[in-house]
Design a protein around this motif. Structure first.
Motif, mmCIF file in Angstrom:
data_model
loop_
_atom_site.group_PDB
_atom_site.id
_atom_site.type_symbol
_atom_site.label_atom_id
_atom_site.label_comp_id
_atom_site.label_asym_id
_atom_site.label_seq_id
_atom_site.Cartn_x
_atom_site.Cartn_y
_atom_site.Cartn_z
ATOM 1 N N PRO A 157 3.816 48.849 -46.748
ATOM 2 C CA PRO A 157 3.471 47.420 -46.789
ATOM 3 C C PRO A 157 4.334 46.551 -45.887
ATOM 4 N N ALA A 158 5.629 46.845 -45.819
ATOM 5 C CA ALA A 158 6.527 46.042 -44.986
ATOM 6 C C ALA A 158 6.206 46.224 -43.505
ATOM 7 N N GLN A 159 5.896 47.452 -43.098
ATOM 8 C CA GLN A 159 5.533 47.695 -41.707
ATOM 9 C C GLN A 159 4.206 47.028 -41.347
ATOM 10 N N GLU A 160 3.262 47.052 -42.275
ATOM 11 C CA GLU A 160 1.979 46.387 -42.037
ATOM 12 C C GLU A 160 2.145 44.865 -41.950
ATOM 13 N N LEU A 161 3.076 44.328 -42.716
ATOM 14 C CA LEU A 161 3.387 42.892 -42.623
ATOM 15 C C LEU A 161 3.962 42.568 -41.253
ATOM 16 N N ALA A 162 4.863 43.417 -40.756
ATOM 17 C CA ALA A 162 5.451 43.198 -39.436
ATOM 18 C C ALA A 162 4.385 43.228 -38.340
ATOM 19 N N LYS A 163 3.405 44.127 -38.489
ATOM 20 C CA LYS A 163 2.325 44.214 -37.492
ATOM 21 C C LYS A 163 1.448 42.962 -37.525
ATOM 22 N N ARG A 164 1.172 42.450 -38.722
ATOM 23 C CA ARG A 164 0.382 41.211 -38.825
ATOM 24 C C ARG A 164 1.151 40.045 -38.187
ATOM 25 N N LYS A 165 2.438 39.967 -38.447
ATOM 26 C CA LYS A 165 3.253 38.911 -37.839
ATOM 27 C C LYS A 165 3.267 39.037 -36.322
ATOM 28 N N ASP A 166 3.297 40.259 -35.825
ATOM 29 C CA ASP A 166 3.290 40.472 -34.378
ATOM 30 C C ASP A 166 1.966 40.019 -33.771
ATOM 31 N N PHE A 167 0.854 40.307 -34.453
ATOM 32 C CA PHE A 167 -0.456 39.843 -33.982
ATOM 33 C C PHE A 167 -0.479 38.314 -33.902
ATOM 34 N N ILE A 168 0.013 37.662 -34.931
ATOM 35 C CA ILE A 168 0.044 36.193 -34.967
ATOM 36 C C ILE A 168 0.935 35.651 -33.860
ATOM 37 N N LYS A 169 2.092 36.265 -33.666
ATOM 38 C CA LYS A 169 3.030 35.811 -32.638
ATOM 39 C C LYS A 169 2.434 35.927 -31.243
ATOM 40 N N LYS A 170 1.736 37.027 -30.979
ATOM 41 C CA LYS A 170 1.113 37.200 -29.663
ATOM 42 C C LYS A 170 0.039 36.150 -29.423
ATOM 43 N N ALA A 171 -0.735 35.839 -30.458
ATOM 44 C CA ALA A 171 -1.759 34.802 -30.313
ATOM 45 C C ALA A 171 -1.128 33.445 -30.038
ATOM 46 N N GLN A 172 -0.016 33.157 -30.705
ATOM 47 C CA GLN A 172 0.641 31.867 -30.531
ATOM 48 C C GLN A 172 1.357 31.754 -29.195
ATOM 49 N N ASN A 173 1.811 32.883 -28.658
ATOM 50 C CA ASN A 173 2.574 32.852 -27.404
ATOM 51 C C ASN A 173 1.708 32.974 -26.162
ATOM 52 N N SER A 174 0.426 33.194 -26.336
ATOM 53 C CA SER A 174 -0.508 33.221 -25.211
ATOM 54 C C SER A 174 -1.353 31.967 -25.252
ATOM 55 N N LEU A 175 -1.682 31.431 -24.089
ATOM 56 C CA LEU A 175 -2.469 30.202 -23.983
ATOM 57 C C LEU A 175 -1.856 29.122 -24.883
ATOM 58 N N VAL A 176 -0.631 28.750 -24.582
ATOM 59 C CA VAL A 176 0.145 27.839 -25.428
ATOM 60 C C VAL A 176 -0.150 26.391 -25.041
ATOM 61 N N LEU A 177 -0.563 25.612 -26.025
ATOM 62 C CA LEU A 177 -0.814 24.191 -25.809
ATOM 63 C C LEU A 177 0.404 23.393 -26.221
ATOM 64 N N ASN A 178 0.902 22.594 -25.294
ATOM 65 C CA ASN A 178 2.014 21.682 -25.591
ATOM 66 C C ASN A 178 1.535 20.270 -25.277
ATOM 67 N N SER A 179 0.940 19.648 -26.291
ATOM 68 C CA SER A 179 0.451 18.277 -26.160
ATOM 69 C C SER A 179 1.379 17.349 -26.932
ATOM 70 N N PRO A 180 1.217 16.037 -26.794
ATOM 71 C CA PRO A 180 2.064 15.116 -27.555
ATOM 72 C C PRO A 180 1.729 15.068 -29.043
ATOM 73 N N ASN A 181 0.714 15.804 -29.488
ATOM 74 C CA ASN A 181 0.272 15.716 -30.872
ATOM 75 C C ASN A 181 0.455 17.051 -31.588
ATOM 76 N N ASP A 182 1.314 17.094 -32.605
ATOM 77 C CA ASP A 182 1.608 18.334 -33.318
ATOM 78 C C ASP A 182 0.401 18.867 -34.080
ATOM 79 N N LYS A 183 -0.444 17.972 -34.579
ATOM 80 C CA LYS A 183 -1.623 18.421 -35.317
ATOM 81 C C LYS A 183 -2.568 19.200 -34.402
ATOM 82 N N LEU A 184 -2.784 18.673 -33.200
ATOM 83 C CA LEU A 184 -3.652 19.366 -32.243
ATOM 84 C C LEU A 184 -3.058 20.711 -31.861
ATOM 85 N N ASN A 185 -1.765 20.743 -31.576
ATOM 86 C CA ASN A 185 -1.110 22.005 -31.204
ATOM 87 C C ASN A 185 -1.238 23.032 -32.323
ATOM 88 N N THR A 186 -1.049 22.586 -33.571
ATOM 89 C CA THR A 186 -1.085 23.497 -34.711
ATOM 90 C C THR A 186 -2.489 24.038 -34.940
#
Length: 668
Positions: A231-260
């Motif tokens: 379970p812990a390893q599967e959690l790490a893999k899910r976190k890695d998937f999320i991190k890769k999605a967040q670190n690719s095509l990164v939007l940095n706008s003046p609005n935190d709601k839009l970025n989120t």
């Protein structure tokens, strides 16, 4: 008196379109803190290659946790073979703490208590996190994490229990091992089993500040081929998937709601890819649609976005889907399926021709250009050419495309020829012309451009008109009330009636605080039109109007009562978090705010459209056109913008000054 004033103000804000924000942005996600004696319930879908599940969560009036789950396993097909026969089960044991017991350790006759805590906080960052507190004879802090395996047909809940008391605490965790076994004759590929198993059970005594971690694993198998998972390893893999999605095509706008919300949309748009016997398949999901794909959801909405994010499985699923459609190209030009389901073995044309060939041509041509790979483009050209020829053969005497209905499938009238199908066909011709030029076929390129020019004239002649006092489009011949799909020409570079169309779309006749209504006088809304409209208003160089409307949407979908993704529809479908709608949300940024349109394997047009209050906005780690690059837009003055494009080593490649609404051609 104060309470009356607050009540009146709340009503005023609701009428103006302001939604109640129940959630707040926290780190890379959102968080909800319950209020006393107030219940709130919602659900969210999560997925991996082997599973998808909808977990319903919330807080009851007494502060206790509401938690249920419905789990789906797309590769496990049930009989009879059809669109929706995915093996699924409702998981009653998703809240195993109701079986846990605690009690005093100094008096063995003391009756044990059920471990039912009070919810302190619920947060979501691609993983559902729940914090509870139990404070009776024992005092515990409880933290749960619920998430899917990224690869296997498995779902996990990790529960961490910490003794907050000053004395040792007794804790009894029963052994859980439950197995669902459907009748073999109903299973397509063998004997299915669904096992719910507890990890780290037993009787414990926790010292003060001591923690214990329990895990619940839900796993499906064929013929008892269960996989030993950590379970812990599967959690790490899910976190890695999320991190890769967040670190690719990164939007940095003046609005935190839009970025989120953009970060969340990238997760939902790409997690709904399933490993099936028909290859990788991106599916709408939403408790119904698994191991199948649609001409609108996948070809039109999602696939043109995937090259920009560069997520491997999503791109492979797009290419696999187009290959499946290519199996149905006939010399007699009989229509292609609206959907191909059940791992590619079942087709669906339940409502006739919805304009599916226009949808596929549009999506395939845009995908081929943005993907930036010549070989893939050459493989897609026969499909694109066939679909365009099909549309051409179905032009009516007025030169617009006939179709039986549109993507709303006769829920609302669409006439003999609708605006949506012809607009998609027009855009597909433009993209196909660019594609032919890239492949060295200039004659075919010019032919498609000529057809597009004629079609544009015919669209104007056939569809333009005054509707309910707005100078806009009749959705079909004879249509005399406003329809939300009048937004679609704005997204296809057709801006002849932009002023009247934008006024109609943002008027109370169509726009409500819940969504963009399908037509005047009904409550029904489908987010796909809302998302198209937002993109189109930005693309029409009306950024302030678009931003005002987009903020209303984000407040409702990210922080309101139904979060954190774009939804399908209401009242139909129960506001399901279908995956492709999140891709449409992402395209508001790539094609609306940044105004990117692919015109070659290494080239694109860009027409930035940023609100007047923004000084700059950056989109970084863009993976399209075979490159990895950043785009930054800076405001120089009220009517001028500076465009900078850099590669991933921060080297400036291009720098231009543009007037508001000006288009630049970029070659990487």
């Amino acid at each position: 008196m104060k309470r009356i004033i607050l009540f009146l103000l709340a009503g005023l804000f609701a009428n103006l379109g302001f939604s109640q924000e129940l959630w707040t942005i926290e780190n890379s996600g959102i968080a909800f803190v319950p209020q006393e004696n107030i219940s709130h319930k919602d659900n969210v879908e999560m997925a991996g290659l082997g599973t998808s599940f909808v977990v319903a969560y919330g807080v009851n009036h007494n502060g206790t946790l509401h938690l249920t789950m419905r789990a789906f396993f797309p590769k496990f097909r049930m009989k009879p073979l059809c669109m929706e026969t995915t093996f699924f089960r409702d998981i009653d044991l998703i809240n195993p703490l109701y079986l846990f017991l605690t009690g005093g350790i100094n008096n063995v006759r003391q009756t044990p208590e059920k471990l039912i805590g009070k919810v302190k906080k619920i947060s979501f960052d691609g993983i559902l996190n729940i914090e509870e507190e139990f404070n009776k004879k024992s005092h515990f802090k409880i933290i749960r994490k619920i998430y899917p395996s990224t690869v296997y047909p498995a779902i996990f809940q990790i529960v961490e229990i910490e003794n907050l008391g000053e004395k040792p605490a007794n804790l009894e965790i029963p052994e859980i091992n439950v197995c669902y076994t459907p009748n073999r004759s109903l299973c397509e590929y063998g004997q299915y089993k669904l096992r719910i198993k507890g990890v780290n059970s037993g009787g414990l005594i926790l010292a003060p500040k001591q923690k214990h971690t329990f895990a619940l694993e839900i796993q499906a198998s064929i013929n008892d081929n269960f996989i030993n998972l950590n379970p812990a390893q599967e959690l790490a893999k899910r976190k890695d998937f999320i991190k890769k999605a967040q670190n690719s095509l990164v939007l940095n706008s003046p609005n935190d709601k839009l970025n989120t919300m953009f970060n969340f949309a990238k997760i939902r748009a790409t997690e709904s890819v399933f490993d099936t016997n028909g290859g990788l398949i991106h599916s709408p999901a939403g408790e119904r649609y698994y191991a199948g794909f649609w001409a609108n959801d996948q070809a039109e909405y999602a696939n043109p976005f995937f090259p920009f994010l560069g997520e491997k499985n999503s791109n492979l699923s797009a290419q696999n889907m187009f290959k499946h459609w290519s199996r149905f190209l006939r010399d007699d030009f009989k229509m292609i399926p609206s959907a191909i389901t059940a791992e590619g073995r079942v087709t669906w044309n339940g409502k006739g021709d919805r304009g599916d060939a226009a949808m596929v041509a549009y999506g395939a041509a845009r995908y081929a250009l943005a993907n930036g790979d010549k070989k893939t483009a050459q493989e897609l050209i026969p499909l694109i050419d066939w679909c365009l020829e099909y549309c051409k053969r179905n032009l009516n005497e007025d030169g617009v495309v006939k179709s039986d209905c549109d993507e709303l499938e006769l829920r609302f009238p669409a006439g003999e020829a609708n605006l949506c199908t012809s607009s998609l066909y027009y855009d597909a011709l433009i993209s196909a012309a660019s594609l032919k030029s890239e492949l060295g076929d200039n004659s075919a390129s010019q032919n498609y451009l000529s057809q597009a020019k004629t079609l544009h004239k015919n669209i104007r002649k056939y569809f333009e008109g005054e509707v309910e006092g707005f100078d806009t489009y009749k959705y079909y011949d004879g249509n005399n009330i406003l329809r939300s799909w009048i937004c679609i020409p704005l997204c296809m570079g057709i801006s002849d009636k932009k002023d009247g169309t934008i006024s109609a779309l943002t008027s109370p006749k169509l726009l409500s605080k819940e969504g963009l209504k399908v037509q005047t006088g009904v409550r029904d809304f489908w987010d796909r039109t809302y998302l198209y409209a937002l993109r189109g208003i930005f693309a029409s160089n009306e950024p302030d109007k678009a931003w005002e409307t987009l903020q209303l949407y984000i407040n409702e979908r990210l922080l309101g009562k139904r979060v954190p993704y774009a939804i399908e529809a209401f009242p139909e479908g129960g506001k399901a978090h279908l995956a492709a709608e999140s891709a449409l949300f992402c395209r508001i940024i790539t094609e609306g705010i940044f105004g990117i349109r692919p015109i070659g394997f290494k080239s694109f047009e860009i027409k930035p459209s940023i609100p007047s209050t923004w000084q700059n906005v950056i989109l970084s780690n863009i993976k399209a056109f075979g490159k990895n690059f950043d785009i930054e837009i800076k405001r120089i003055s009220a009517d001028k913008l500076e465009l900078q494009i850099k590669n991933n080593s921060d080297k400036k490649l291009i720098k231009k000054t543009l007037k508001n609404g000006e288009t630049a051609k970029i070659k990487l």
